[in-house]
Design a protein around this motif. Structure first.
Motif, PDB file in Angstrom:
ATOM      1  N   ASP A   1       0.834  -1.207   0.000  1.00 12.16           N
ATOM      2  CA  ASP A   1       0.000   0.000   0.000  1.00 12.16           C
ATOM      3  C   ASP A   1       0.863   1.249   0.000  1.00 12.16           C
ATOM      4  OD1 ASP A   1      -2.123  -1.724   0.125  1.00 12.16           O
ATOM      5  OD2 ASP A   1      -2.663  -1.269   2.201  1.00 12.16           O
ATOM      6  N   TYR A   2       1.931   1.244   0.791  1.00  9.09           N
ATOM      7  CA  TYR A   2       2.812   2.412   0.836  1.00  9.09           C
ATOM      8  C   TYR A   2       3.456   2.657  -0.528  1.00  9.09           C
ATOM      9  CZ  TYR A   2       2.559   1.409   5.900  1.00  9.09           C
ATOM     10  OH  TYR A   2       2.135   1.143   7.176  1.00  9.09           O
ATOM     11  N   LEU A   3       3.883   1.576  -1.178  1.00  9.98           N
ATOM     12  CA  LEU A   3       4.516   1.723  -2.487  1.00  9.98           C
ATOM     13  C   LEU A   3       3.571   2.386  -3.477  1.00  9.98           C
ATOM     14  CD1 LEU A   3       7.001   1.065  -4.277  1.00  9.98           C
ATOM     15  CD2 LEU A   3       5.847  -1.076  -4.869  1.00  9.98           C
ATOM     16  N   ALA A   4       2.287   2.043  -3.429  1.00 10.20           N
ATOM     17  CA  ALA A   4       1.298   2.648  -4.328  1.00 10.20           C
ATOM     18  C   ALA A   4       1.164   4.148  -4.092  1.00 10.20           C
ATOM     19  CB  ALA A   4      -0.054   1.958  -4.156  1.00 10.20           C
TER      20      ALA A   4
ATOM     21  N   PHE B   1      12.074  -7.026   3.978  1.00 13.45           N
ATOM     22  CA  PHE B   1      10.925  -7.066   3.076  1.00 13.45           C
ATOM     23  C   PHE B   1      10.933  -5.802   2.218  1.00 13.45           C
ATOM     24  CE2 PHE B   1       9.342  -9.850   6.476  1.00 13.45           C
ATOM     25  CZ  PHE B   1       8.737 -10.870   5.754  1.00 13.45           C
ATOM     26  N   ILE B   2      10.807  -5.980   0.902  1.00 17.41           N
ATOM     27  CA  ILE B   2      10.807  -4.865  -0.027  1.00 17.41           C
ATOM     28  C   ILE B   2       9.622  -5.022  -0.973  1.00 17.41           C
ATOM     29  CG2 ILE B   2      12.093  -3.623  -1.827  1.00 17.41           C
ATOM     30  CD1 ILE B   2      14.662  -4.885  -0.676  1.00 17.41           C
ATOM     31  N   ALA B   3       8.755  -4.029  -1.039  1.00 19.49           N
ATOM     32  CA  ALA B   3       7.657  -4.023  -2.005  1.00 19.49           C
ATOM     33  C   ALA B   3       8.184  -3.484  -3.327  1.00 19.49           C
ATOM     34  CB  ALA B   3       6.504  -3.166  -1.503  1.00 19.49           C
ATOM     35  N   ALA B   4       7.700  -4.055  -4.424  1.00 24.88           N
ATOM     36  CA  ALA B   4       8.197  -3.653  -5.741  1.00 24.88           C
ATOM     37  C   ALA B   4       7.096  -3.799  -6.782  1.00 24.88           C
ATOM     38  CB  ALA B   4       9.407  -4.506  -6.130  1.00 24.88           C
ATOM     39  N   THR B   5       7.317  -3.192  -7.919  1.00 20.42           N
ATOM     40  CA  THR B   5       6.435  -3.330  -9.068  1.00 20.42           C
ATOM     41  C   THR B   5       7.276  -3.175 -10.325  1.00 20.42           C
ATOM     42  OG1 THR B   5       4.355  -2.565 -10.065  1.00 20.42           O
ATOM     43  CG2 THR B   5       5.823  -0.886  -9.189  1.00 20.42           C
ATOM     44  N   GLY B   6       6.814  -3.760 -11.419  1.00 23.45           N
ATOM     45  CA  GLY B   6       7.574  -3.652 -12.662  1.00 23.45           C
ATOM     46  C   GLY B   6       8.861  -4.448 -12.611  1.00 23.45           C
ATOM     47  N   ARG B   7       9.911  -3.876 -13.206  1.00 28.39           N
ATOM     48  CA  ARG B   7      11.212  -4.546 -13.256  1.00 28.39           C
ATOM     49  C   ARG B   7      12.114  -4.002 -12.165  1.00 28.39           C
ATOM     50  NH1 ARG B   7      16.460  -4.353 -15.121  1.00 28.39           N
ATOM     51  NH2 ARG B   7      17.217  -6.216 -16.214  1.00 28.39           N
ATOM     52  N   ARG B   8      12.645  -4.892 -11.328  1.00 29.85           N
ATOM     53  CA  ARG B   8      13.564  -4.475 -10.261  1.00 29.85           C
ATOM     54  C   ARG B   8      14.773  -5.392 -10.224  1.00 29.85           C
ATOM     55  NH1 ARG B   8      11.593  -1.509  -5.854  1.00 29.85           N
ATOM     56  NH2 ARG B   8      13.675  -1.799  -4.986  1.00 29.85           N
ATOM     57  N   GLU B   9      15.927  -4.792 -10.019  1.00 27.67           N
ATOM     58  CA  GLU B   9      17.171  -5.554  -9.893  1.00 27.67           C
ATOM     59  C   GLU B   9      17.656  -5.471  -8.451  1.00 27.67           C
ATOM     60  OE1 GLU B   9      21.701  -5.716 -11.811  1.00 27.67           O
ATOM     61  OE2 GLU B   9      20.172  -4.355 -12.618  1.00 27.67           O
TER      62      GLU B   9
END
Length: 212
Positions: free
Chosen positions: A125-128, A142-150
């Motif tokens: 929710d925070y990432l949004a 713990f890491i929230a992500a979206t799309g492409r992440r390296e």
């Protein structure tokens, strides 16, 4: 690119009321950060330890902050009576409203398993909302992500991926392939086979990276 050991420099650290960390990485982040925000339930034990850095703000609904501390630290207490959010979210929202969006969270796990699941899931929710908040425990991050992440971490690092509605989940540098998991357990117990790995997807997902 995300290096969990060196690249993340939080603008603030939020201290929840769960298990206080003893691992080197979360303690280093705490020691190096100037803005320490305690959720009100965490402030009671945090302030009692003189070895810890000073508190910048105490944020929460005030129901678990001792009356003595509430009076003594009234100048830095920020009450938020909203019962639709927990104290962690109140602290994160307080920071985000002031343009502080790179946040480390500690003490978010342990003691209450239901709180642990709620606290961790809130990262999505925070990432949004444009907030890069990460939860550091004694065992990993713990890491929230979206799309492409390296992500950069040593080969052989244990990794788990939790799907929050993403589609087209694909990874490079992990031992086991990803797919559009429908249950959280399906993406657990993976492992890196290179010094970095990449996840691609459309939509949000959550990564847990164990410390070496």
């Amino acid at each position: 690119m995300t290096d969990i050991y060196s690249s993340f420099r939080p603008e603030a650290v939020v201290v929840d009321a769960g298990d206080f960390p003893t691992a080197p990485l979360p303690l280093r982040l705490l020691a190096e950060c100037e803005r320490i925000v305690c959720c009100d339930g965490a402030a009671n034990s945090y302030i009692a330890d003189p070895a810890l850095p000073g508190v910048w703000r105490i944020v929460g609904d005030g129901d678990s902050l001792s009356p003595d501390l509430a009076r003594k630290y009234a100048a830095i207490v920020r009450r938020n009576p909203d019962q639709e959010t927990n104290d962690q979210t109140k602290a994160v929202s307080y920071l985000a409203a002031r343009g502080i969006t790179r946040i480390a969270i500690i003490g978010a796990t342990g003691r209450r398993e239901d709180h642990t699941i709620g606290n961790v899931s809130l990262l999505v929710d925070y990432l949004a909302r444009g907030i890069d908040a990460r939860i550091f425990t004694d065992y990993g991050v713990f890491i929230a992500a979206t799309g492409r992440r390296e992500f950069v971490c040593p080969e052989g690092t244990q990794v788990s991926v939790f799907n929050f509605g993403a589609v087209g989940l694909h990874a490079e540098g992990l031992r086991y392939p990803l797919r559009d998991f429908t249950s959280w357990w399906q993406g657990t117990l993976n492992e890196t086979v290179a010094p970095r790995f990449v996840i691609s997807a459309s939509g949000p997902y959550l990564v847990f990276i164990n410390y070496q």
